[in-house]
Design a protein around this motif. Structure first.
Motif, mmCIF file in Angstrom:
data_model
loop_
_atom_site.group_PDB
_atom_site.id
_atom_site.type_symbol
_atom_site.label_atom_id
_atom_site.label_comp_id
_atom_site.label_asym_id
_atom_site.label_seq_id
_atom_site.Cartn_x
_atom_site.Cartn_y
_atom_site.Cartn_z
ATOM 1 N N LEU A 228 -9.820 2.458 -0.489
ATOM 2 C CA LEU A 228 -10.621 3.335 -1.709
ATOM 3 C C LEU A 228 -11.793 2.372 -2.051
ATOM 4 O O LEU A 228 -12.826 3.029 -2.430
ATOM 5 C CB LEU A 228 -9.546 3.532 -2.543
ATOM 6 N N LEU B 10 -7.365 11.590 -7.174
ATOM 7 C CA LEU B 10 -6.601 11.218 -6.072
ATOM 8 C C LEU B 10 -4.935 11.887 -6.290
ATOM 9 O O LEU B 10 -4.106 11.595 -5.518
ATOM 10 C CB LEU B 10 -6.305 9.588 -6.450
ATOM 11 N N TRP C 47 -12.368 -1.359 -9.308
ATOM 12 C CA TRP C 47 -10.917 -1.267 -9.345
ATOM 13 C C TRP C 47 -10.073 -1.900 -10.429
ATOM 14 O O TRP C 47 -10.406 -2.860 -10.828
ATOM 15 C CB TRP C 47 -10.223 -1.644 -8.052
ATOM 16 N N GLN D 254 -14.803 2.065 0.085
ATOM 17 C CA GLN D 254 -15.564 3.505 0.364
ATOM 18 C C GLN D 254 -16.737 3.656 -0.602
ATOM 19 O O GLN D 254 -17.812 4.101 -0.012
ATOM 20 C CB GLN D 254 -14.827 4.738 0.177
#
Length: 540
Positions: free
Chosen positions: A404, A264, A416, A407
């Motif tokens: 994100l 990223l 996360w 997805q």
């Protein structure tokens, strides 16, 4: 023509103090752009940041940082020329690489992971002689190899704990250099108070903790911050670029390294550049690009981005994420993540170990207050043209995690962590500081007294969390309060927890003293100089 009214004199003094310096008390010499170069402040900051990061190298047990075994194995493989390893390419599939046996077995060091009541005493000894090459699995197999090529070198020349600790040391020193360049840029801005203050707030315990580990997450954070603040220094002085050559070079190096840090990182690079342009405008950026050095550094960043994109396409770096598939739909995951936005804020301050050691509430309270103060200051900054960048980055901080996570929710579930967004959150804080740079600098006895209490509080919460983490590792976090049991530890880090704590405290105090003197210098402009300045303005 002369003016004698007290009101005019006070206005003149205020104009002088805000025009020629960013210090609460005027220095004896008028500051000029470039008169205090970034390199000087970088050299001052580096020993302090490096000391704090190196102390975390030894305070954290081996493999006590999330995903550190995978990154260690990847580094050892890259150091032997194996850039990607062998994999099926399916999401969550581990990559097979060839590394020394002691590296392949490094995961056993994490026997205490996610068990807050278990100490690292359970970890088996690392056999330094087990250097024959064997197969090992890593979830970082198809990550960009740049970071790993730097930190993996010790595994080529030595073995055992010494090699792993040296890998951490190399990572800590590299990250400290970029973080020092960030501080140097903040301190060399024309009005340095608020950019420097936001920079200090952004150096949370989590940043220092990651600096002392084998994990590219740390390099991602510090290169983002170094790129942004040095670019701000360059754009601020675009009319005289000769005075900011060092910052131009820092921009080029930081950008090229950032582009090749994590999957990223290209997004953080783009946001950092956009943020600086939103604050200073497009004209300064065009002037920089037209200069010879600016064009060279732009080309360097371009090559770094091209290499990063080539690696992303060929290696498919996003396919190595691990987790448990979920039946949750992407839209539901998006809404859930949005609802949990503030739950992940603790990861910006400090969640140590394998998410098993949160910070004490007092530590979170201090940093949440500091975050709020800086962000609100950015949202209310003047001139008004400085505010949009704060809104853009704040919205990005809130909206990117849901996007994100949604997805990949059905492939690997919820994965996360707050530290995944730490680079962007630090960028938000730094942008707020730059946006506030035109605000008057706090001055006077009250401001000095308040600043002393804030610095003392920052040192206090840093040390409190540090000792709390050592308590978790030396004796484990039990259901009862057991601070005194630390003097009869089940596990001791190198140099002992007492020695590391004293060293950490001394480094923090030293850093606080240096920073406070820079922001609140005792040297005052003489009455004669003030009167001369008043006379000059009156005549004008």
């Amino acid at each position: 023509m002369h003016f004698r009214t007290p009101g005019f004199a006070n206005r003149v003094r205020y104009r002088i103090s805000t025009m020629v310096t960013n210090s609460p008390i005027l220095p004896s010499a008028v500051r000029r752009p470039g008169a205090l170069p970034t390199l000087r402040f970088t050299f001052i900051a580096f020993p302090i940041i490096a000391a704090l990061s190196l102390i975390w190298v030894f305070a954290s047990p081996l493999m006590s940082v999330p995903d550190e075994p995978a990154h260690t194995i990847k580094a050892a493989a890259v150091a032997r020329g194996e850039l990607s390893g062998t994999s099926t390419g399916e999401q969550g599939e581990q990559t097979i690489v060839i590394v020394p046996r002691y590296i392949a077995m490094i995961g056993a060091q994490g026997c205490f992971a996610a068990k807050a009541d278990t100490t690292p005493k359970c970890a088996p000894p690392i056999d330094a002689t087990a250097r024959d090459l064997v197969q090992a699995q890593t979830s970082a197999g198809n990550y960009n190899p740049m970071y790993y090529a730097m930190v993996g070198l010790p595994s080529r020349v030595m073995g055992g704990e010494a090699a792993v600790y040296l890998m951490r040391v190399i990572s800590a020193l590299i990250c400290s250099a970029f973080l020092a360049a960030t501080i140097g840029a903040a301190a060399s801005m024309r009005r340095r108070f608020w950019p420097t203050a936001s920079c200090l707030v952004s150096i949370t315990p989590m940043v220092l903790f990651l600096n002392g580990s084998i994990n590219p997450n740390a390099l991602e954070v510090v290169t983002t911050s170094a790129l942004f603040l040095n670019l701000c220094v360059v754009l601020e002085n675009y009319r005289n670029l000769k005075t900011v050559r060092t910052s131009i070079v820092f921009v080029g190096i930081s950008g090229a390294v950032l582009a090749n840090t994590r999957a990223l990182s290209l997004l953080w690079l783009a946001l950092a550049v956009v943020a600086a342009v939103l604050i200073f405008g497009l004209k300064p950026m065009l002037a920089v690009v037209k200069s010879r050095l600016g064009l060279s550094m732009t080309a360097l960043i371009g090559l770094g981005c091209a290499a990063s994109l080539a690696w992303l396409v060929t290696a498919n770096s996003f396919s190595s994420l691990t987790g448990t598939p979920s039946a949750v739909t992407p839209d539901q995951a998006f809404v859930t993540m949005l609802d949990r936005s503030f739950d992940y804020a603790s990861g910006y301050v400090g969640i140590m170990g394998w998410l098993d050691t949160g910070a004490p509430p007092a530590v979170y309270a201090f940093w949440y207050f500091a975050f709020a103060a800086i962000i609100i200051g950015g949202l209310t900054a003047r001139p008004l043209r400085a505010r949009p960048v704060v809104w853009v980055l704040l919205i990005a901080v809130l909206i990117l995690p849901p996007i994100l996570q949604a997805q990949v929710i059905q492939q690997i579930g919820y994965i996360w962590q707050g530290r995944y967004l730490l680079a962007l959150f630090v960028l938000l804080l730094l942008a707020c500081g730059v946006a506030m740079r035109m605000r008057p600098t706090p001055r006077g006895p009250w401001a000095r007294s308040l600043s002393l209490w804030l610095f003392a509080g920052a040192v206090g919460v840093h040390v409190y969390l540090f000792v709390f983490v050592l308590r978790r590792y030396t004796i484990g976090l039990q259901s009862h309060t057991n601070w005194t049991e630390m003097f009869d530890p089940l596990w001791q880090p190198p140099l002992s927890w007492q020695g590391l704590t004293v060293a950490y405290l001394l480094a923090l105090v030293g850093g606080a003293i240096v920073t406070h003197r820079a922001l609140f210098p005792r040297e005052a402009l003489s009455r004669r100089n003030v009167e001369q300045s008043e006379a000059d303005l009156a005549v004008a």
